[in-house]
Design an enzyme around this catalytic site. Structure first.
Site, PDB file in Angstrom:
ATOM      1  CD  GLU A  33      13.147  -1.806   8.501  1.00  0.00           C
ATOM      2  OE1 GLU A  33      12.506  -2.592   7.870  1.00  0.00           O
ATOM      3  OE2 GLU A  33      14.393  -1.827   9.145  1.00  0.00           O
ATOM      4  CE  LYS A  44      10.323   1.855   4.189  1.00  0.00           C
ATOM      5  NZ  LYS A  44      10.074   1.802   5.738  1.00  0.00           N
ATOM      6  NE  ARG A  94       3.477  -2.239  -2.075  1.00  0.00           N
ATOM      7  CZ  ARG A  94       4.278  -2.273  -0.820  1.00  0.00           C
ATOM      8  NH1 ARG A  94       4.293  -3.196   0.160  1.00  0.00           N
ATOM      9  NH2 ARG A  94       5.293  -1.168  -0.797  1.00  0.00           N
TER      10      ARG A  94
HETATM   11  P1  ATP Z   1       8.371   0.261   1.222  1.00  0.00           P
HETATM   12  O1  ATP Z   1       8.237  -1.170   0.224  1.00  0.00           O
HETATM   13  O2  ATP Z   1       8.408   1.627   0.454  1.00  0.00           O
HETATM   14  O3  ATP Z   1       9.893  -0.006   1.768  1.00  0.00           O
HETATM   15  P2  ATP Z   1       7.493  -1.153   3.610  1.00  0.00           P
HETATM   16  O4  ATP Z   1       6.284  -1.802   3.566  1.00  0.00           O
HETATM   17  O5  ATP Z   1       8.692  -1.922   3.700  1.00  0.00           O
HETATM   18  O6  ATP Z   1       7.514  -0.153   2.173  1.00  0.00           O
HETATM   19  P3  ATP Z   1       7.141  -0.089   6.206  1.00  0.00           P
HETATM   20  O7  ATP Z   1       7.588   1.105   6.791  1.00  0.00           O
HETATM   21  O8  ATP Z   1       7.337  -1.841   6.529  1.00  0.00           O
HETATM   22  O9  ATP Z   1       7.518  -0.090   4.630  1.00  0.00           O
HETATM   23  O10 ATP Z   1       5.675   0.060   5.987  1.00  0.00           O
HETATM   24  C1  ATP Z   1       5.056   0.533   7.147  1.00  0.00           C
HETATM   25  C2  ATP Z   1       3.354   0.129   6.658  1.00  0.00           C
HETATM   26  O11 ATP Z   1       2.906   0.716   5.610  1.00  0.00           O
HETATM   27  C3  ATP Z   1       3.193  -1.434   6.649  1.00  0.00           C
HETATM   28  O12 ATP Z   1       2.177  -1.862   7.206  1.00  0.00           O
HETATM   29  C4  ATP Z   1       2.982  -1.498   5.101  1.00  0.00           C
HETATM   30  O13 ATP Z   1       2.302  -2.384   4.812  1.00  0.00           O
HETATM   31  C5  ATP Z   1       2.370  -0.063   4.742  1.00  0.00           C
HETATM   32  N1  ATP Z   1       2.651   0.385   3.314  1.00  0.00           N
HETATM   33  C6  ATP Z   1       3.781   0.082   2.757  1.00  0.00           C
HETATM   34  N2  ATP Z   1       3.695   0.629   1.307  1.00  0.00           N
HETATM   35  C7  ATP Z   1       2.337   0.525   1.177  1.00  0.00           C
HETATM   36  C8  ATP Z   1       1.498   1.058   0.071  1.00  0.00           C
HETATM   37  N3  ATP Z   1       2.227   1.208  -1.143  1.00  0.00           N
HETATM   38  N4  ATP Z   1       0.338   0.960   0.216  1.00  0.00           N
HETATM   39  C9  ATP Z   1      -0.282   0.596   1.573  1.00  0.00           C
HETATM   40  N5  ATP Z   1       0.260   0.462   2.456  1.00  0.00           N
HETATM   41  C10 ATP Z   1       1.789   0.646   2.267  1.00  0.00           C
HETATM   42 MG    MG Z   2       8.393  -3.473   5.341  1.00  0.00          MG
END
Ligand code: ATP
Ligand code: MG
Length: 766
Positions: A38, A276, A266
């Site tokens: 996102e 984020k 994760r």
């Molecule tokens: P954050 O918790 O940092 O906001 P998010 O999952 O909301 O992360 P996205 O932009 O939705 O952020 O993430 C894009 C992709 O990266 C998703 O498929 C998510 O599952 C993956 N992702 C995010 N954080 C991790 C992590 N710590 N380890 C592995 N994959 C991750």
């Molecule tokens: Mg997300």
């Protein structure tokens, strides 16, 4: 264990095994994955893991593709700045989406049509409860929900209202569109989840075209379908969403072959935050200079710091793909950063905290050029430079001691030391200023001791680095260190490492170094790896960033690569224990009695005992578990660490780990059916599933491999596939033992019995 698997899938992670199977069965003829960030923040190390998995899989299979999709269906915090940063970071990491850059927001019209389709089928309805009422009606994990009074609106009314929502007739929150599934489903996600909500907010790409926005679950699967994704890989927190993912595709009447969702754990790294939101906090509250501050675990921060994309990729690979959440040690990442730079970058000399040395018997105004290789002999790279040597040089303040302790091999009054690549010098005098601070050292040199041409037969124990005072370049150096000095910081204030940036404005490097292009990397001998910062470089003097120190200054004594995290956690507890200088007499009466009993009668560690005794819930769990199964020490270990940590996030009522189950887990460990590493994985899964530990072990195939006969082929496989490491090991680099242990552990997905493995390896590597 994996012996039953066909040899080509051997050692592959569960995702690739699944894909192999799907391709073999003809379910799909090629694999298409996607990375769906996102655009509401910069990418971090956790995202790197996801990128490496998704793009890595696409690269591994003929015809494979990975799409980059901006998952931009929530208008509030999304911007073009973030879109651009994401594109740049994915490219930097070394991946290419080709033509396949997509935006979920481009599908809004199609998604709307699917929503109308569901309404017409009677599978979606407009609900006019408030957000709070919706939450109340949803029930709890133990209680079914209640149907919304709007659940049985007619199709016509729903269509009319939904159209009204789109055309802006209603305010935010007045209505939502919900799927009509099952308010009593044991899966909370299936209790009539929201599909659309009203948000009168401008979207960075769609402007004001829409005032209703689709929610994640509705958007994601359909976007996957629209793009022809085969394997939709996401993180574990979406496990319960999978049922909904499938329901939406089913009800939209999308037939196979169609996308399916798979989850992996994760990536979490200690001494770090990977969220984020928390990273944005660091930026907004000015703890750091921006998203690309070199201390940030963002890809842009790492780039700025000088970390190579290769190192990030190798690290992500080394972590493997797991099904249970765990924490990776920051030291593991740092290891890969060093490992990558070690054989790539020139080694030069720099002095960070200069102390002037005057070599009295060296002629004034003379400059001698010493030719020295940039690379040590075991690196297959060539190149050398001339280092000017002269009467006045700088050495590191740390390399001199006026009153040295026994065994100090560097410079001291009357002592001798070798200057790297140059001569042996002897300190004959220490010159101080009025306030008694050392101003300079007076030394003599021995002309017949020049490195490579030494005919003196002199022996000294220490070698130090230096630069010529007159000929070196004055530079600025930023010493970056870990952003947090706590393994698991709960708040930024609590864990922020105030020493994570030290600026040295008066360092010196040998002159050739400044002729390298900005963006070059070096090893400053004895100091670490440094990066010639291409951004700051432009507007002030030359700036070097420290990428990483040479050795792990955070390491606890000789920790094997695969030691369970247990030890560091204990230390963390121990530290907090010390920090608070806990006076037992300050504990409430009952807690104190428990503490006494735990430490004196049962004999558990004081710090564990304290953690448990202070908390009534932990005490109850501990005591009831020990009543069921008699191994209080191990039980105390779990209760005082993993479970105590779990309880920071949830209430005791929501803890699914009962005494009975915990006892069973410890029994499995005692019976060698699992090892400690697996036990922790199982414990994490116990929190998510209602199954018993034995069932989890069985179902996930987590049994420890105890039989040497079963381990032997894996050990052979690893040894045979790493001939270079083997040769290095045999030539005396016995530290590589840990490398082999790690590889076998990875091959067996952590299931090897560590003791059996150690014995077997020691035998084979003899
Ligand atoms: P954050 O918790 O940092 O906001 P998010 O999952 O909301 O992360 P996205 O932009 O939705 O952020 O993430 C894009 C992709 O990266 C998703 O498929 C998510 O599952 C993956 N992702 C995010 N954080 C991790 C992590 N710590 N380890 C592995 N994959 C991750
Ligand atoms: Mg997300």
């Amino acid at each position: 264990m994996s012996d039953a698997k066909p040899s080509d899938s051997r050692g592959k992670d569960f995702l690739r095994q699944r894909i192999d199977e799907d391709l073999k069965n003809g379910k799909y003829n090629k694999v298409i994955t996607r990375f769906p960030p996102e655009p509401n923040g910069y990418l971090h190390i956790g995202h790197a893991k996801s990128i490496c998995i998704n793009f890595g899989i696409a690269n591994d299979y003929p015809g494979g593709k990975c799409h980059l999709r901006m998952d931009d269906s929530d208008p509030a915090k999304e911007t073009y700045e973030y879109v651009e940063s994401i594109k740049k970071d994915v490219q930097w990491l070394g991946f290419d989406w080709g033509e396949n850059l997509f935006f979920a927001s481009d599908y809004f019209e199609k998604l709307y049509e699917y929503a109308v389709f569901l309404i017409k089928k009677g599978k979606a309805y407009v609900c006019s409860l408030s957000e709070e009422e919706i939450r109340e009606f949803r029930g709890t994990v133990t209680q079914p929900g209640k149907p919304s009074p709007y659940r049985n609106r007619s199709v016509e009314e729903n269509l009319d209202l939904f159209n009204g929502m789109r055309t802006g007739k209603f305010k935010d929150g007045e209505h939502v569109l919900r799927a009509k599934i099952d308010m009593a489903s044991p899966n909370m996600k299936m209790r009539d989840p929201l599909l659309y909500r009203i948000r009168h907010v401008e979207h960075y790409r769609q402007g004001n075209k829409w005032c209703i926005y689709p929610l994640y679950d509705f958007t994601h699967g359909l976007s996957d379908y629209i793009e022809g994704i085969t394997h939709s890989i996401c993180t574990l927190e979406f496990e319960n969403n999978r049922e909904l993912y499938d329901w939406i595709l089913d009800e939209c009447e999308i037939n196979e072959p169609r996308p399916h969702q798979y989850e992996f754990a994760r990536l979490n790294v200690n001494y770090n935050v990977v969220s984020k939101r928390k990273l944005l906090d660091l930026v907004e509250n000015k703890y750091v200079s921006g998203w690309d501050d070199p201390r940030m675990p963002t890809l842009s921060g790492m780039r700025r710091r000088g970390i190579t994309p290769e190192a990030v990729r190798k690290f992500c690979d080394s972590v493997g793909i797991a099904k249970a959440n765990s924490v990776v040690d920051m030291a593991q990442f740092e290891h890969y950063i060093r490992d990558d730079l070690n054989k790539k970058v020139p080694r030069v000399m720099a002095v960070l905290r200069p102390l002037k040395v005057i070599i009295e018997n060296y002629p004034e105004k003379e400059k001698e050029l010493i030719n020295a290789s940039y690379y040590p002999h075991d690196v297959p790279l060539e190149g050398s430079r001339n280092i000017p040597f002269s009467r006045e040089i700088y050495i590191e303040q740390d390399d001199f001691m006026e009153n040295p302790p026994e065994g100090y091999y560097r410079l001291y009054p009357g002592g001798e030391v070798r200057l790297r690549h140059a001569y042996i010098i002897k300190c004959i005098d220490v010159v101080k200023d009025q306030i008694g601070e050392i101003k300079e050292l007076r030394c003599t040199y021995f002309p017949d001791t020049k490195s490579g041409e030494d005919t003196s037969g002199k022996k000294v124990k220490g070698t130090i680095h230096w630069v010529s005072a007159e000929h070196s370049e004055n530079v600025k150096v930023c010493l970056y260190d870990r952003l947090f000095n706590m393994e698991f910081p709960e708040t930024i204030e609590e864990g922020f490492n105030k020493d994570s940036l030290k600026i040295i404005s008066n360092a010196y490097v040998e002159p050739e170094v400044s002729k390298f292009a900005p963006g070059s990397r070096f090893q400053f001998e004895r100091l670490g790896y440094f990066y010639l910062d291409p951004i700051e470089y432009k507007d002030c003097k030359i700036v070097f960033n420290r990428i990483v120190t040479l050795r792990d200054s955070w390491a606890r004594a000789a920790k094997p690569e695969y030691a369970p995290v247990r030890k560091s956690e204990k230390e963390a507890v121990q530290k907090s224990f010390e920090k608070q200088e806990f006076d037992i007499s300050e504990l409430p009466e009952d807690a104190r009695m428990r503490f006494e009993m735990y430490t004196k009668k049962i004999g558990i560690h004081r710090e564990e005992a304290l953690t448990i005794a202070r908390d009534e819930n932990l005490s109850t769990l501990f005591e009831t578990t020990t009543a069921v199964y008699d191994n209080p020490k191990v039980i105390a270990g779990f209760v005082s660490t993993e479970i105590a940590r779990e309880l920071k996030e949830k209430s005791f009522e929501n803890l699914r780990i009962t005494a009975q189950k915990l006892a069973e887990l410890v029994k499995l460990l005692d019976e060698n059916i699992i090892n400690l590493k697996i036990a922790k994985e199982v414990l994490a899964l116990m929190q998510e599933k209602s199954a018993t530990p034995a069932e989890i072990v069985e179902k996930q195939g987590l049994k420890q491999i105890n039989s040497p006969a079963e381990l032997e082929p894996v050990v052979d496989f690893v040894i045979n596939n790493n001939p270079e490491h083997l040769a290095d090991y045999k030539s005396g680099k016995t530290k590589l033992f840990g490398f082999f242990v790690g590889k076998v552990m990875k091959e067996t997905q952590g299931k090897a019995n560590p003791e059996v493995l150690n014995r077997l390896l020691a035998d084979k590597l003899k």
